[in-house]
Write an enzyme that holds these catalytic residues in place. Structure first.
Site, PDB file in Angstrom:
ATOM      1  N   GLN A 126      28.449  35.500  37.398  1.00  0.00           N
ATOM      2  CA  GLN A 126      29.871  35.637  38.052  1.00  0.00           C
ATOM      3  C   GLN A 126      29.989  36.357  38.078  1.00  0.00           C
ATOM      4  OE1 GLN A 126      32.859  35.014  34.665  1.00  0.00           O
ATOM      5  NE2 GLN A 126      34.421  36.151  36.008  1.00  0.00           N
ATOM      6  N   GLY A 127      29.453  37.678  39.749  1.00  0.00           N
ATOM      7  CA  GLY A 127      29.627  38.509  40.055  1.00  0.00           C
ATOM      8  C   GLY A 127      30.593  39.583  40.253  1.00  0.00           C
ATOM      9  N   SER A 129      32.664  42.344  37.683  1.00  0.00           N
ATOM     10  CA  SER A 129      32.451  43.871  37.339  1.00  0.00           C
ATOM     11  C   SER A 129      31.467  44.639  38.561  1.00  0.00           C
ATOM     12  CB  SER A 129      31.393  44.130  36.715  1.00  0.00           C
ATOM     13  OG  SER A 129      33.159  43.568  35.149  1.00  0.00           O
ATOM     14  N   SER A 161      26.527  38.342  33.109  1.00  0.00           N
ATOM     15  CA  SER A 161      25.416  37.702  31.806  1.00  0.00           C
ATOM     16  C   SER A 161      24.840  36.170  33.229  1.00  0.00           C
ATOM     17  CB  SER A 161      27.003  36.162  31.068  1.00  0.00           C
ATOM     18  OG  SER A 161      27.060  37.696  30.449  1.00  0.00           O
ATOM     19  N   GLU A 242      38.455  31.007  31.906  1.00  0.00           N
ATOM     20  CA  GLU A 242      38.070  32.488  31.286  1.00  0.00           C
ATOM     21  C   GLU A 242      38.077  32.005  29.863  1.00  0.00           C
ATOM     22  OE1 GLU A 242      34.712  35.757  31.420  1.00  0.00           O
ATOM     23  OE2 GLU A 242      37.129  35.480  32.090  1.00  0.00           O
ATOM     24  N   GLU A 366      40.595  50.162  25.164  1.00  0.00           N
ATOM     25  CA  GLU A 366      41.863  51.180  25.696  1.00  0.00           C
ATOM     26  C   GLU A 366      42.885  50.473  26.876  1.00  0.00           C
ATOM     27  OE1 GLU A 366      39.077  53.475  23.467  1.00  0.00           O
ATOM     28  OE2 GLU A 366      38.740  51.625  25.428  1.00  0.00           O
TER      29      GLU A 366
END
Length: 383
Positions: A126-127, A129, A161, A242, A366
């Site tokens: 999964q590309g 980020s 990953s 997901e 956050e």
């Protein structure tokens, strides 16, 4: 809400358990294995899942699946995790790529990609980020420029990953730099033969994540998923799958961390220590809250709803349980936890160091708190 299995779910759980007990009989416990050994058994486990027709439980029958609901997939994942099964090496393919292609793909794309996922010959990553676009995914800068017959893509992705094992990538790239950031993104089913993949060694010594570099990578038009400029809508589908896939796995991972801590406390003769008992009781309660929250999320999905901002509370609670349980485990090792000279100490330190990433990956702590503050408590925006 009833948190117990229905008779149908109970029967399916028994069927799953019987198959798992036989299929896992010769697979060693993953605890204490090296990263290479874990990857080896993950690949073998993936092959057995595919051969046993467990790879597409919730996929429609017409696409080679078994046509069951998401609860069935969650039950399978839960029972596998409870037995210490390796994580299947093509989890992204089974749980994210396949279902997303089923929703948004053309007939040709489904025919080309789905069989390879089900039979274990096509592995995915999964590309999403990027180095400057993690929590704010829509700000991604990887560029795709239209050329004859397809697109030329340049940029980089990070924290990917399983990229070092993947054949294909669920890739987001910006195709219209002048459009609002959520509207100028396109979703590609990109072959990885021209990607440069660099492993990222983590604090615990593992390299499960990667950085990927795309330099003049050509992707043909037929590998655009969901239409040009519709990438954000397609990406939200992937992210929803997901969250659903992870539901009961989160509870199991939390409970396993607490169980390891309990066993260690007994081994250290601290079963009657008031402070240790208080800590264990609090962690068990929080782990059970993760289980109930996961079941609630599955129930909402089954009723036709979509996971809401409360999933941020679930993710935050899970991360806290796993981090605290692993921290206390190292603390109970005393000096041996730092020197790594006691039995099991190295594995406990590896768990502790890996758990530090849980409040970063999948949305930082956050960000989760900001979501809860703004969308649940209706507080002013923090940014």
């Amino acid at each position: 809400m009833d948190f117990d299995d229905t008779p149908k779910e109970r029967a399916f759980r028994q069927e799953v358990g019987a198959w798992l007990d036989e299929a896992l009989d010769d697979i060693p416990p993953q605890e204490g294995l090296s990263e290479a050994e874990r990857a080896h058994w993950s690949r073998i486990w993936q092959e057995r899942i595919c051969a046993g027709n467990w790879a597409g439980l919730s996929w429609p029958v017409e696409y080679g699946g078994r046509g069951l609901d998401s609860t069935a997939q969650a039950i399978f994942n839960e029972e596998a995790e409870l037995r210490g099964a390796p994580y299947p090496l093509n989890g992204v393919g089974m749980y994210l790529a396949g279902p997303t292609i089923i929703v948004h793909g053309t007939a040709e794309q489904k025919a080309r990609h789905l069989p390879g996922i089900l039979n274990g010959t096509e592995y995915w990553c999964q590309g999403f980020s990027e180095p400057g676009s993690g929590s704010d995914l829509a700000s991604l800068q990887t560029r795709a420029v239209k050329v004859d017959g397809g697109w030329v893509i340049n940029g980089s992705k990070i924290w990917t990953s399983n990229a070092h094992n993947a054949d294909k990538c669920l890739l987001l790239a910006r195709t219209d730099p002048d459009a609002p950031k959520h509207e100028g993104i396109t979703y590609f089913l990109a072959p990885m033969d021209r990607f440069t993949v660099r492993p990222l060694v983590m604090l615990n010594g593992d390299a499960e994540f990667n950085e990927m570099f795309l330099d003049e990578v050509f992707v043909p038009d037929e590998d655009v998923l969901g239409g040009v400029g519709n990438g954000w809508r397609v990406a939200l589908t992937t992210l929803a799958f997901e969250r659903g896939t992870m539901a009961l796995s989160l509870w199991v991972w939390a409970r396993q961390a607490v169980d390891r801590l309990t066993d260690l406390a007994i081994e250290r003769g601290l079963a009657d220590d008031t402070a240790v008992l208080d800590a264990l009781g609090a962690l068990y309660a929080d782990a059970e809250a993760v289980r109930i929250g996961s079941l609630r999320m599955i129930g909402e999905t089954q009723a036709g709803g979509a996971p809401g901002p409360e999933t941020s509370a679930l993710k935050s609670l899970w991360a806290g349980v796993v981090q605290e349980a692993n921290r206390l485990a190292v603390q109970l090792d005393a000096a041996g936890g730092v020197l790594l000279d006691g039995e099991g100490a190295a594995a406990r330190m590896r768990h502790y160091l890996r758990s530090r990433a849980h409040t970063i990956e999948g949305g930082t702590e956050e960000v989760q708190k900001s979501i809860l503050a703004e969308r649940v408590l209706n507080l002013p925006r923090s940014r």
